[in-house]
Write a protein that holds these residues in place. Sequence first.
Motif, mmCIF file in Angstrom:
data_model
loop_
_atom_site.group_PDB
_atom_site.id
_atom_site.type_symbol
_atom_site.label_atom_id
_atom_site.label_comp_id
_atom_site.label_asym_id
_atom_site.label_seq_id
_atom_site.Cartn_x
_atom_site.Cartn_y
_atom_site.Cartn_z
ATOM 1 N N TRP C 130 46.513 40.850 46.160
ATOM 2 C CA TRP C 130 46.824 41.849 45.124
ATOM 3 C C TRP C 130 45.572 42.185 44.336
ATOM 4 O O TRP C 130 44.916 41.284 43.807
ATOM 5 N N ALA C 131 45.281 43.462 44.211
ATOM 6 C CA ALA C 131 44.101 43.887 43.449
ATOM 7 C C ALA C 131 44.365 43.774 41.954
ATOM 8 O O ALA C 131 45.406 44.230 41.460
ATOM 9 N N VAL C 132 43.438 43.159 41.227
ATOM 10 C CA VAL C 132 43.528 43.143 39.765
ATOM 11 C C VAL C 132 42.412 43.965 39.119
ATOM 12 O O VAL C 132 42.379 44.102 37.907
ATOM 13 N N PRO C 134 41.690 47.437 40.059
ATOM 14 C CA PRO C 134 42.075 48.444 41.048
ATOM 15 C C PRO C 134 41.060 49.545 41.274
ATOM 16 O O PRO C 134 41.142 50.240 42.280
ATOM 17 N N SER C 135 40.096 49.705 40.369
ATOM 18 C CA SER C 135 39.096 50.761 40.615
ATOM 19 C C SER C 135 37.827 50.192 41.242
ATOM 20 O O SER C 135 36.860 50.926 41.418
ATOM 21 N N HIS C 136 37.825 48.926 41.591
ATOM 22 C CA HIS C 136 36.609 48.348 42.166
ATOM 23 C C HIS C 136 36.372 48.890 43.578
ATOM 24 O O HIS C 136 37.302 48.978 44.376
ATOM 25 N N GLU C 165 33.309 39.573 38.186
ATOM 26 C CA GLU C 165 34.399 40.510 38.457
ATOM 27 C C GLU C 165 35.419 39.807 39.350
ATOM 28 O O GLU C 165 35.062 39.277 40.405
ATOM 29 N N LEU C 166 36.656 39.821 38.916
ATOM 30 C CA LEU C 166 37.742 39.272 39.728
ATOM 31 C C LEU C 166 38.444 40.472 40.368
ATOM 32 O O LEU C 166 38.943 41.345 39.657
ATOM 33 N N LEU C 169 43.663 38.715 43.804
ATOM 34 C CA LEU C 169 44.385 37.446 43.751
ATOM 35 C C LEU C 169 45.238 37.345 45.002
ATOM 36 O O LEU C 169 45.832 38.339 45.442
#
Lengths: 250, 250, 250, 250
Positions: C130-132, C134-136, C165-166, C169
């Motif tokens: 799951w992206a935390v 989301p704009s990365h 940068e996380l 997950l």
Amino acid sequence: MNVTIWNEYYEELVYLSVSVHYPDGIHTVLAEALQEDDSAGLEVRIALQQDPEHGLPQSVLDDTDVLLWWSHLKDDEVDDEIVERVARRVEEGMGLLILHSAIGSKVARRVLGTTCRGTGWRHGDAELMWAVAPSHPITHGLPHPIAVPEGEMYGEPLDIPVPDELVYLTSYAGGEVLRSVATWRRGAGRVVFIAPGHEESPVYRQPEIRRLLRNATRWAADLPVPGAPVPPPRREGEWPMHWWKGGVTA
Amino acid sequence: MNVTIWNEYYEELVYLSVSVHYPDGIHTVLAEALQEDDSAGLEVRIALQQDPEHGLPQSVLDDTDVLLWWSHLKDDEVDDEIVERVARRVEEGMGLLILHSAIGSKVARRVLGTTCRGTGWRHGDAELMWAVAPSHPITHGLPHPIAVPEGEMYGEPLDIPVPDELVYLTSYAGGEVLRSVATWRRGAGRVVFIAPGHEESPVYRQPEIRRLLRNATRWAADLPVPGAPVPPPRREGEWPMHWWKGGVTA
Amino acid sequence: MNVTIWNEYYEELVYLSVSVHYPDGIHTVLAEALQEDDSAGLEVRIALQQDPEHGLPQSVLDDTDVLLWWSHLKDDEVDDEIVERVARRVEEGMGLLILHSAIGSKVARRVLGTTCRGTGWRHGDAELMWAVAPSHPITHGLPHPIAVPEGEMYGEPLDIPVPDELVYLTSYAGGEVLRSVATWRRGAGRVVFIAPGHEESPVYRQPEIRRLLRNATRWAADLPVPGAPVPPPRREGEWPMHWWKGGVTA
Amino acid sequence: MNVTIWNEYYEELVYLSVSVHYPDGIHTVLAEALQEDDSAGLEVRIALQQDPEHGLPQSVLDDTDVLLWWSHLKDDEVDDEIVERVARRVEEGMGLLILHSAIGSKVARRVLGTTCRGTGWRHGDAELMWAVAPSHPITHGLPHPIAVPEGEMYGEPLDIPVPDELVYLTSYAGGEVLRSVATWRRGAGRVVFIAPGHEESPVYRQPEIRRLLRNATRWAADLPVPGAPVPPPRREGEWPMHWWKGGVTA
């Protein structure tokens, strides 16, 4: 709380410019600084590079809650096994204060993972320390800014990891800046870099820096730090003070 | 890429100290700065506070990739609905550059969530900008440090959230420091605070600051930024330069 | 751009459970993954632990923009001098992707400064990523969540430094979680940990993971990453999907 | 220490599914939770949305060290002036705990600066909370992981600012994940988001969650938190437990 102060204890023995300020070693003055108040229950132990196992057998580290580390010229002679031992204890929960030139030590590089190289250095500058995390316990009870009449400039970029918490920035009389108090978690341990502490100036005799060291030691042991935080920002009017031109007494 | 430059456009009309530097408005010089190179495909649009809907109807924002925001004295007269509109577009992915005094604007406070108050201000200081994230694209192609001969001091603590990325620190001739280029993600959008830009000095006519603005605009749009990063730290010897005492030409 | 893929290349030679998925070595499939599109100008070189200097003489590293590192059982046999060499190149600006079990390698521990130990492991779990952030750019063009039918669980706490940068997950079918894509700057270099990649499952043959590797490689070289970001959050209604119970095809 | 618990106090009055768990209001159970131990010197005050000024005249806020905020369906009816008042007190140093659905409240959005929207929700999931900052005081004395038999899923991406400290991650039985305990500094105040607390389950009657609330309240007031941290990571062997399949009793 058990605190161990580690010192390479070399320059105090061979340079007059250092021994004049620290005739009994930097470690002695650091020990005084930690104990001058709030000291109930604080046990301070000294470990020197010249001691067997650099004064840090496993039993001492196991019994240390916070380790202060001052080193400079003799760092290459520190045993790699002791460096690993320190790093493992930090992982287990020991606090570590990295003081001044020790930012370039094997211990700092091992724990932080970077070269810890800065960009230039220069002796003798006045320093001003400005809090950027004004509610951080390390700032409690301290004036703002903290003025150090004479220290040593380290320039940015300084190759450290992005701090978990950036607490103080320093400006030098020459115009440079430094992230001068920064913290990282490493495993269960807390690591603090504290930039002031040049050995040719009596920086560790200055009350504000001594308070800063006590605050950081308590914080690294996860103990509460007494005293009020830095007042919140205010923009109510123009600020005429010129810190350098008028001197650092403001 | 579509860029919109927003300006309150007030001081240029009423103060000689401002109009002498920006006779056609700060927005005009900002537009020139963005377009002077790398400008292929870059469309710049101007929006002024005096325009209907402050020049920012939803259709304009929907068509904007990066918004630059300069404001100062008239911020209280900005319509709350427009502020919300801007904040929502940032969440959707629009980049936002908060320029100089606009750090205190409704838009900045809405997007960042803090008071954005600093600690004092003073006109006329020389500024030096030092990179602390030397590989960040915003630093590409820039000298180190960047010297601004005359600007405006904003002091720390500045009440902004902890930056996602801290890129530059500034020191002022008076001895203060500032986190002067900082970034945050807000939803899908990138936000950059850029401190230099005092209206009584020709800061936006300075090539280095213009390059900094172009870099940040491209970065906020997630476009690559040409040019080399700041050289890595080196500690090979003493650093004799006194930036202030010797002037900022170094 | 020059990419070097490093592999310890041991399990593929001795375990049928691994060679069935990677008969020509994990490195071969990683090389395919990087080159299957966007590959114009991308040069891929292979370096194996069994090669002289582990395939990483200084000249190869000097000519490498991004290094991918996969290791597991033979890490203790990696030469400390090569580890230092890699760490120094990262400091100079080389990107580094730490793949799966390589989080426990000497290289990862040297660069990150921590033990990189996790809390338990288990083979065979399904994984959801799951992206935390989301704009990365690392998320561009990827479905959300990314489902891996069978991999290996690594549990938290995982002893890594707080990421700069996380990005992702992961949840595992057994209920554990992991910070599974995380980034750090080290000097001028970008470091990315990418958790999926268990050698007993064909994880690197999965299109989404291959895309993730390409994205991270480009990002680590500071190149733009094509593709759309993860859509922004939406809370418009109840979400009935049970990812595990209904299977991961959703 | 003075704590004020704010509750919208609506669902407990109109839904049997809520009143069965909280017949005297969620605030009453929260007050019990805070006071059940370590309570020497802790004063708890209740403020309800229905009260004049929502129970938060300036005098009450001025006398509050930590404010807990639970809200959900009636948030649109909260007075904007009270929201501003709360935000200003946080800036001055008041701690704020944002509980469960209150992450979407005006107060949370005002203080954090983002939409605080998540990606889907679902009632009834079991939850597991895993510490990723194992030495953080908020984790003291708690089992690892913390298992909540029945709660409410909130999915990532959740549009919050990057946390200053990420303390816990949650996995849900359906396979989703959430950054479930996160902290931010806002001015001199500490803000904590605590995800568990769905009103249709007796989450706040669970001892571990009550301890978590007490820990966070003390931490937000900058008081020491008793108890041992989460044990450090260990990778000594395979981990056979399947948390979901075997139930959450481990």
